[in-house]
Design an enzyme around this catalytic site. Structure first.
Site, PDB file in Angstrom:
ATOM      1  N   HIS A  86     -13.460  -5.349   8.966  1.00 22.38           N
ATOM      2  CA  HIS A  86     -13.891  -6.662   8.484  1.00 22.38           C
ATOM      3  C   HIS A  86     -14.886  -7.292   9.453  1.00 22.38           C
ATOM      4  CE1 HIS A  86     -10.157  -7.020  10.793  1.00 22.38           C
ATOM      5  NE2 HIS A  86     -10.634  -8.153  11.282  1.00 22.38           N
ATOM      6  N   HIS A 108     -16.199 -10.928  10.740  1.00 19.53           N
ATOM      7  CA  HIS A 108     -15.943 -12.367  10.775  1.00 19.53           C
ATOM      8  C   HIS A 108     -17.309 -13.050  10.727  1.00 19.53           C
ATOM      9  CE1 HIS A 108     -11.726 -12.323  12.479  1.00 19.53           C
ATOM     10  NE2 HIS A 108     -12.122 -11.116  12.841  1.00 19.53           N
ATOM     11  N   GLY A 166      -9.574  -6.165  20.183  1.00 13.51           N
ATOM     12  CA  GLY A 166      -8.766  -7.274  19.652  1.00 13.51           C
ATOM     13  C   GLY A 166      -8.591  -7.228  18.145  1.00 13.51           C
ATOM     14  N   GLN A 167      -8.767  -6.050  17.541  1.00 11.62           N
ATOM     15  CA  GLN A 167      -8.594  -5.945  16.087  1.00 11.62           C
ATOM     16  C   GLN A 167      -7.110  -5.973  15.739  1.00 11.62           C
ATOM     17  OE1 GLN A 167     -10.319  -2.408  14.349  1.00 11.62           O
ATOM     18  NE2 GLN A 167      -9.775  -3.003  12.265  1.00 11.62           N
ATOM     19  N   ASN A 206     -14.335  -6.915  15.384  1.00  8.47           N
ATOM     20  CA  ASN A 206     -13.446  -6.435  16.434  1.00  8.47           C
ATOM     21  C   ASN A 206     -13.057  -4.997  16.096  1.00  8.47           C
ATOM     22  OD1 ASN A 206     -13.395  -8.976  17.722  1.00  8.47           O
ATOM     23  ND2 ASN A 206     -11.830  -9.700  16.299  1.00  8.47           N
ATOM     24  N   ASP A 225     -10.886 -16.983   6.221  1.00 10.66           N
ATOM     25  CA  ASP A 225      -9.825 -16.589   7.143  1.00 10.66           C
ATOM     26  C   ASP A 225      -8.696 -17.613   7.073  1.00 10.66           C
ATOM     27  OD1 ASP A 225      -9.861 -14.658   9.961  1.00 10.66           O
ATOM     28  OD2 ASP A 225      -8.350 -16.234   9.790  1.00 10.66           O
ATOM     29  N   ILE A 226      -7.471 -17.139   7.102  1.00 13.28           N
ATOM     30  CA  ILE A 226      -6.302 -18.016   6.998  1.00 13.28           C
ATOM     31  C   ILE A 226      -6.138 -18.882   8.260  1.00 13.28           C
ATOM     32  CG2 ILE A 226      -4.492 -16.543   8.000  1.00 13.28           C
ATOM     33  CD1 ILE A 226      -2.852 -17.095   5.448  1.00 13.28           C
TER      34      ILE A 226
HETATM   35  P1  5GP Z   1      -8.997  -9.289  13.661  1.00 13.25           P
HETATM   36  O1  5GP Z   1      -8.256  -9.822  14.825  1.00 13.25           O
HETATM   37  O2  5GP Z   1      -8.324  -8.045  13.083  1.00 13.25           O
HETATM   38  O3  5GP Z   1     -10.456  -9.069  13.924  1.00 13.25           O
HETATM   39  O4  5GP Z   1      -8.965 -10.416  12.563  1.00 13.25           O
HETATM   40  C1  5GP Z   1      -7.998 -10.488  11.568  1.00 13.25           C
HETATM   41  C2  5GP Z   1      -8.155 -11.829  10.916  1.00 13.25           C
HETATM   42  O5  5GP Z   1      -7.424 -11.825   9.706  1.00 13.25           O
HETATM   43  C3  5GP Z   1      -7.605 -12.990  11.753  1.00 13.25           C
HETATM   44  O6  5GP Z   1      -8.657 -13.915  12.027  1.00 13.25           O
HETATM   45  C4  5GP Z   1      -6.510 -13.598  10.872  1.00 13.25           C
HETATM   46  O7  5GP Z   1      -6.470 -14.999  10.931  1.00 13.25           O
HETATM   47  C5  5GP Z   1      -6.890 -13.095   9.490  1.00 13.25           C
HETATM   48  N1  5GP Z   1      -5.762 -12.959   8.587  1.00 13.25           N
HETATM   49  C6  5GP Z   1      -4.565 -12.361   8.854  1.00 13.25           C
HETATM   50  N2  5GP Z   1      -3.772 -12.399   7.779  1.00 13.25           N
HETATM   51  C7  5GP Z   1      -4.478 -13.024   6.802  1.00 13.25           C
HETATM   52  C8  5GP Z   1      -4.183 -13.349   5.448  1.00 13.25           C
HETATM   53  O8  5GP Z   1      -3.112 -13.074   4.906  1.00 13.25           O
HETATM   54  N3  5GP Z   1      -5.167 -13.992   4.743  1.00 13.25           N
HETATM   55  C9  5GP Z   1      -6.386 -14.310   5.296  1.00 13.25           C
HETATM   56  N4  5GP Z   1      -7.264 -14.929   4.522  1.00 13.25           N
HETATM   57  N5  5GP Z   1      -6.684 -14.006   6.572  1.00 13.25           N
HETATM   58  C10 5GP Z   1      -5.749 -13.364   7.317  1.00 13.25           C
END
Ligand code: 5GP
Length: 121
Positions: A107, A109, A100-101, A94, A33-34
């Site tokens: 995906h 985590h 909170g997605q 999520n 994750d970034i």
């Molecule tokens: P969500 O909130 O949808 O469950 O999680 C999305 C995740 O994607 C977040 O933890 C966010 O940091 C990660 N993310 C968003 N953009 C990028 C990206 O460009 N590269 C990577 N590796 N992770 C990303």
């Protein structure tokens, strides 16, 4: 809802945006994750175009579902956080707005490398 071909994970899957790859096979891609939330914070995504967990469970093939689930453990083993040889991890998904997605491509985590606490707020 229609799958957004331009979501960030679709771009990563197409190789248009780089990622720190951990593992890849026919069914999953995994990368860090970034915005790292724990010592280890990996993402595992299916290769198919699925918006979220419900979309996946309704529309994915048995092969894709098995491949995605097994992918979690292949990644956890590769990262050394598996319960089988490591100290475990938390896997969360999520789903949708209230869940909170942020990225509309399914995906998991994976949080590990340290104690992650009782809940994720
Ligand atoms: P969500 O909130 O949808 O469950 O999680 C999305 C995740 O994607 C977040 O933890 C966010 O940091 C990660 N993310 C968003 N953009 C990028 C990206 O460009 N590269 C990577 N590796 N992770 C990303």
């Amino acid at each position: 809802m229609k799958y957004d071909e331009n979501n960030i994970f679709a771009k990563i899957l197409r190789g248009e945006i780089p990622c720190k790859k951990i593992y890849e096979d026919d069914f999953v891609l995994s990368f860090f994750d970034i915005n790292q939330q724990k010592k280890i914070h990996a993402l595992v995504i299916p290769k198919g175009k699925y918006i979220d967990l419900d979309d996946f469970n309704i529309n994915a093939s048995q092969e894709e579902i098995i491949g995605f689930m097994k992918g979690i453990t292949l990644v956890s083993k590769k990262l050394g956080i598996s319960s089988n040889g490591g100290n475990g991890y938390r896997a969360i998904i999520n789903v949708g707005e209230n869940g909170g997605q942020e990225v509309p491509h399914l995906h998991f985590h994976l949080f590990g490398g340290e104690k992650v606490g009782k809940i994720v707020s």
